[in-house]
Design a protein around this motif. Structure first.
Motif, PDB file in Angstrom:
ATOM      1  N   ASP A 142       0.825  -1.206   0.000  1.00  8.36           N
ATOM      2  CA  ASP A 142       0.000   0.000   0.000  1.00  8.36           C
ATOM      3  C   ASP A 142       0.861   1.259   0.000  1.00  8.36           C
ATOM      4  OD1 ASP A 142      -2.240  -1.588   0.021  1.00  8.36           O
ATOM      5  OD2 ASP A 142      -2.648  -1.343   2.166  1.00  8.36           O
ATOM      6  N   LEU A 143       1.958   1.243   0.742  1.00  6.73           N
ATOM      7  CA  LEU A 143       2.855   2.395   0.758  1.00  6.73           C
ATOM      8  C   LEU A 143       3.520   2.587  -0.600  1.00  6.73           C
ATOM      9  CD1 LEU A 143       4.434   1.953   4.291  1.00  6.73           C
ATOM     10  CD2 LEU A 143       3.151   3.958   3.512  1.00  6.73           C
ATOM     11  N   GLU A 144       3.929   1.495  -1.226  1.00  7.87           N
ATOM     12  CA  GLU A 144       4.561   1.598  -2.543  1.00  7.87           C
ATOM     13  C   GLU A 144       3.595   2.189  -3.563  1.00  7.87           C
ATOM     14  OE1 GLU A 144       5.976  -2.298  -3.384  1.00  7.87           O
ATOM     15  OE2 GLU A 144       7.579  -2.213  -1.874  1.00  7.87           O
ATOM     16  N   ALA A 145       2.293   1.880  -3.416  1.00  3.23           N
ATOM     17  CA  ALA A 145       1.292   2.445  -4.322  1.00  3.23           C
ATOM     18  C   ALA A 145       1.159   3.954  -4.138  1.00  3.23           C
ATOM     19  CB  ALA A 145      -0.058   1.767  -4.091  1.00  3.23           C
ATOM     20  N   ARG A 146       1.607   4.474  -2.984  1.00  5.15           N
ATOM     21  CA  ARG A 146       1.600   5.923  -2.714  1.00  5.15           C
ATOM     22  C   ARG A 146       2.993   6.525  -2.927  1.00  5.15           C
ATOM     23  NH1 ARG A 146      -2.753   7.833   0.566  1.00  5.15           N
ATOM     24  NH2 ARG A 146      -4.512   6.405   0.281  1.00  5.15           N
ATOM     25  N   CYS A 147       3.845   5.819  -3.649  1.00  2.66           N
ATOM     26  CA  CYS A 147       5.207   6.283  -3.925  1.00  2.66           C
ATOM     27  C   CYS A 147       6.018   6.450  -2.644  1.00  2.66           C
ATOM     28  CB  CYS A 147       5.189   7.587  -4.723  1.00  2.66           C
ATOM     29  SG  CYS A 147       4.375   7.428  -6.325  1.00  2.66           S
ATOM     30  N   SER A 148       5.722   5.614  -1.644  1.00  2.00           N
ATOM     31  CA  SER A 148       6.481   5.595  -0.403  1.00  2.00           C
ATOM     32  C   SER A 148       7.094   4.209  -0.243  1.00  2.00           C
ATOM     33  CB  SER A 148       5.567   5.962   0.781  1.00  2.00           C
ATOM     34  OG  SER A 148       6.308   6.050   1.980  1.00  2.00           O
ATOM     35  N   ARG A 149       7.560   3.924   0.952  1.00  2.00           N
ATOM     36  CA  ARG A 149       8.258   2.655   1.172  1.00  2.00           C
ATOM     37  C   ARG A 149       8.220   2.328   2.664  1.00  2.00           C
ATOM     38  NH1 ARG A 149      14.139   2.262  -1.513  1.00  2.00           N
ATOM     39  NH2 ARG A 149      12.818   2.866  -3.279  1.00  2.00           N
ATOM     40  N   LEU A 150       8.181   1.045   2.998  1.00  2.00           N
ATOM     41  CA  LEU A 150       8.258   0.607   4.390  1.00  2.00           C
ATOM     42  C   LEU A 150       9.663   0.074   4.651  1.00  2.00           C
ATOM     43  CD1 LEU A 150       6.774   0.171   7.079  1.00  2.00           C
ATOM     44  CD2 LEU A 150       6.125  -2.114   6.256  1.00  2.00           C
ATOM     45  N   ILE A 151      10.402   0.753   5.511  1.00  2.00           N
ATOM     46  CA  ILE A 151      11.744   0.327   5.873  1.00  2.00           C
ATOM     47  C   ILE A 151      11.631  -0.746   6.954  1.00  2.00           C
ATOM     48  CG2 ILE A 151      13.964   1.035   6.830  1.00  2.00           C
ATOM     49  CD1 ILE A 151      13.331   2.102   4.013  1.00  2.00           C
ATOM     50  N   LEU A 152      12.281  -1.866   6.745  1.00  2.00           N
ATOM     51  CA  LEU A 152      12.270  -2.989   7.683  1.00  2.00           C
ATOM     52  C   LEU A 152      13.639  -3.095   8.348  1.00  2.00           C
ATOM     53  CD1 LEU A 152      10.505  -5.650   5.409  1.00  2.00           C
ATOM     54  CD2 LEU A 152       9.431  -4.057   7.017  1.00  2.00           C
ATOM     55  N   ARG A 153      13.624  -3.149   9.675  1.00  2.00           N
ATOM     56  CA  ARG A 153      14.861  -3.314  10.430  1.00  2.00           C
ATOM     57  C   ARG A 153      14.639  -4.366  11.520  1.00  2.00           C
ATOM     58  NH1 ARG A 153      18.854   0.928   9.947  1.00  2.00           N
ATOM     59  NH2 ARG A 153      18.706   1.590   7.776  1.00  2.00           N
ATOM     60  N   HIS A 154      15.693  -5.061  11.876  1.00  2.00           N
ATOM     61  CA  HIS A 154      15.646  -6.144  12.855  1.00  2.00           C
ATOM     62  C   HIS A 154      16.582  -5.796  13.998  1.00  2.00           C
ATOM     63  CE1 HIS A 154      16.491 -10.081  14.633  1.00  2.00           C
ATOM     64  NE2 HIS A 154      15.408 -10.548  14.037  1.00  2.00           N
ATOM     65  N   GLY A 155      16.097  -5.932  15.244  1.00  2.67           N
ATOM     66  CA  GLY A 155      16.954  -5.694  16.401  1.00  2.67           C
ATOM     67  C   GLY A 155      16.237  -4.959  17.515  1.00  2.67           C
ATOM     68  N   ASP A 156      16.992  -4.537  18.506  1.00  3.72           N
ATOM     69  CA  ASP A 156      16.437  -3.777  19.621  1.00  3.72           C
ATOM     70  C   ASP A 156      15.837  -2.474  19.098  1.00  3.72           C
ATOM     71  OD1 ASP A 156      16.389  -3.144  22.684  1.00  3.72           O
ATOM     72  OD2 ASP A 156      17.324  -1.393  21.725  1.00  3.72           O
ATOM     73  N   ALA A 157      14.587  -2.187  19.495  1.00  3.20           N
ATOM     74  CA  ALA A 157      13.882  -1.038  18.925  1.00  3.20           C
ATOM     75  C   ALA A 157      14.615   0.269  19.192  1.00  3.20           C
ATOM     76  CB  ALA A 157      12.460  -0.981  19.473  1.00  3.20           C
ATOM     77  N   ALA A 158      15.107   0.461  20.407  1.00  5.11           N
ATOM     78  CA  ALA A 158      15.798   1.711  20.729  1.00  5.11           C
ATOM     79  C   ALA A 158      17.052   1.879  19.869  1.00  5.11           C
ATOM     80  CB  ALA A 158      16.161   1.734  22.210  1.00  5.11           C
ATOM     81  N   GLU A 159      17.801   0.798  19.701  1.00  8.87           N
ATOM     82  CA  GLU A 159      19.024   0.874  18.901  1.00  8.87           C
ATOM     83  C   GLU A 159      18.709   1.128  17.437  1.00  8.87           C
ATOM     84  OE1 GLU A 159      21.172  -2.704  19.632  1.00  8.87           O
ATOM     85  OE2 GLU A 159      21.558  -2.247  21.751  1.00  8.87           O
ATOM     86  N   VAL A 160      17.654   0.473  16.941  1.00  6.14           N
ATOM     87  CA  VAL A 160      17.276   0.667  15.538  1.00  6.14           C
ATOM     88  C   VAL A 160      16.831   2.105  15.289  1.00  6.14           C
ATOM     89  CG1 VAL A 160      15.554   0.049  13.785  1.00  6.14           C
ATOM     90  CG2 VAL A 160      16.699  -1.743  15.107  1.00  6.14           C
ATOM     91  N   ILE A 161      15.992   2.640  16.172  1.00  7.09           N
ATOM     92  CA  ILE A 161      15.506   4.003  15.977  1.00  7.09           C
ATOM     93  C   ILE A 161      16.655   5.004  16.092  1.00  7.09           C
ATOM     94  CG2 ILE A 161      14.065   5.799  17.017  1.00  7.09           C
ATOM     95  CD1 ILE A 161      12.007   3.604  17.593  1.00  7.09           C
ATOM     96  N   ALA A 162      17.542   4.805  17.059  1.00 10.98           N
ATOM     97  CA  ALA A 162      18.697   5.701  17.181  1.00 10.98           C
ATOM     98  C   ALA A 162      19.547   5.667  15.915  1.00 10.98           C
ATOM     99  CB  ALA A 162      19.529   5.299  18.398  1.00 10.98           C
ATOM    100  N   ALA A 163      19.742   4.476  15.358  1.00  7.54           N
ATOM    101  CA  ALA A 163      20.534   4.362  14.130  1.00  7.54           C
ATOM    102  C   ALA A 163      19.842   5.053  12.964  1.00  7.54           C
ATOM    103  CB  ALA A 163      20.778   2.886  13.819  1.00  7.54           C
ATOM    104  N   LEU A 164      18.527   4.881  12.851  1.00  3.60           N
ATOM    105  CA  LEU A 164      17.803   5.511  11.749  1.00  3.60           C
ATOM    106  C   LEU A 164      17.822   7.028  11.869  1.00  3.60           C
ATOM    107  CD1 LEU A 164      14.698   3.200  11.231  1.00  3.60           C
ATOM    108  CD2 LEU A 164      16.376   3.841   9.495  1.00  3.60           C
TER     109      LEU A 164
END
Length: 279
Positions: A64-86
């Motif tokens: 659905d996001l791709e149909a709106r010219c967007s994208r869903l980024i998928l990451r694996h790991g501890d949520a706090a570490e992933v968000i800090a990295a992003l």
């Protein structure tokens, strides 16, 4: 590209575009919007069937996001570490997400909010999963209701905001952050042959959930009060599956029920009561 910093939308159990306050607020900020789903311990700890079903919902939202010219980024790991990295990778100035209410999620989200604020990044938390935030529904003496009927009487005439449509536009960044491949997560691995057996009985994604609601209101809500207790007929909405993953919002269900009630469909009030019972 806008000179505003990008905004991250951390999606969890709100896997839809319409009536998604976190996504809508992120889009309204004006800068690029980066939707992300994180495979953290809360996902890893799921049993075979719910993990597989969650994976189907994530895949549907990504389409659905791709149909709106967007994208869903998928990451694996501890949520706090992933968000800090992003945040570090994208230069994001804010993170939006929808509130969850179990103790583990409250502790995790509180720690992430504090981490973001310490780094000068805004944290915005929204209600996407309930009709009424728990602290807004209290007894006359304070505290939560422990008996259903008084709670129903307390909220049945409250104004519930109309559900919002999906954003007309989801601003995209000039360059996307790296993403895992959903297939690499193997979210259905533990299902083995069961996935093939169960798949025809699933109703996956936002559009399918909206069709399911439409059919229920058109054909089934009238006799709902009695038919829901008869296993020989299809007498329920079957929307628990979709509400669980946030493929449809409780506000969308509530207002559909109100319209049915105004049309004189006799089972509508009892279905509204069941939506409040869910809370």
């Amino acid at each position: 590209m806008s000179d505003q910093r990008p905004v991250i939308v951390w999606l969890r159990r709100d896997l839809r575009l319409s009536d998604n306050p976190a996504l809508r607020a992120a889009c309204a900020a004006g800068g690029p919007v980066i939707p992300v789903f994180i495979h953290d311990d809360s996902v890893a700890s799921l049993g075979a069937a719910p993990k597989w079903r969650l994976g189907l919902s994530v895949a549907s939202l990504a389409r659905d996001l791709e149909a709106r010219c967007s994208r869903l980024i998928l990451r694996h790991g501890d949520a706090a570490e992933v968000i800090a990295a992003l945040v570090a990778e994208t230069g994001a100035g804010a993170v939006h997400w929808s509130r969850l209410y179990d103790p583990d999620s409250i502790a995790r989200d509180g720690a992430i909010e504090a981490m973001l604020k310490a780094r000068g990044v805004e944290a915005h938390i929204h209600n996407s999963h309930l009709l009424f935030e728990p602290w807004t529904v209290e007894t006359g003496t304070g505290g939560f209701y422990k008996v259903y009927s008084p709670m129903w009487r307390a909220v049945k005439d409250r104004e519930v905001p109309e559900p919002a449509p999906g954003p007309a536009r989801i601003p995209a960044p000039e360059a996307w952050a790296a993403s895992d491949a959903l297939a690499d997560w193997r979210m259905g691995a533990a299902m083995d042959r069961g996935a093939e057996v169960c798949l025809p009985h699933q109703c996956v994604g936002e559009q399918a959930a909206q069709r399911r609601l439409g059919v229920f209101v058109a054909e089934t809500i009238g006799p709902y009060k009695d038919a829901r207790n008869n296993p020989a007929v299809s007498g329920t909405s079957n929307l628990s599956e979709n509400l669980t993953y946030g493929e449809i919002s409780p506000r969308q269900c509530w207002h559909a029920g109100l319209r049915a009630q105004h049309e004189g469909k006799r089972g509508a009030e009892h279905w509204l009561k069941e939506l409040v019972w869910r809370e």
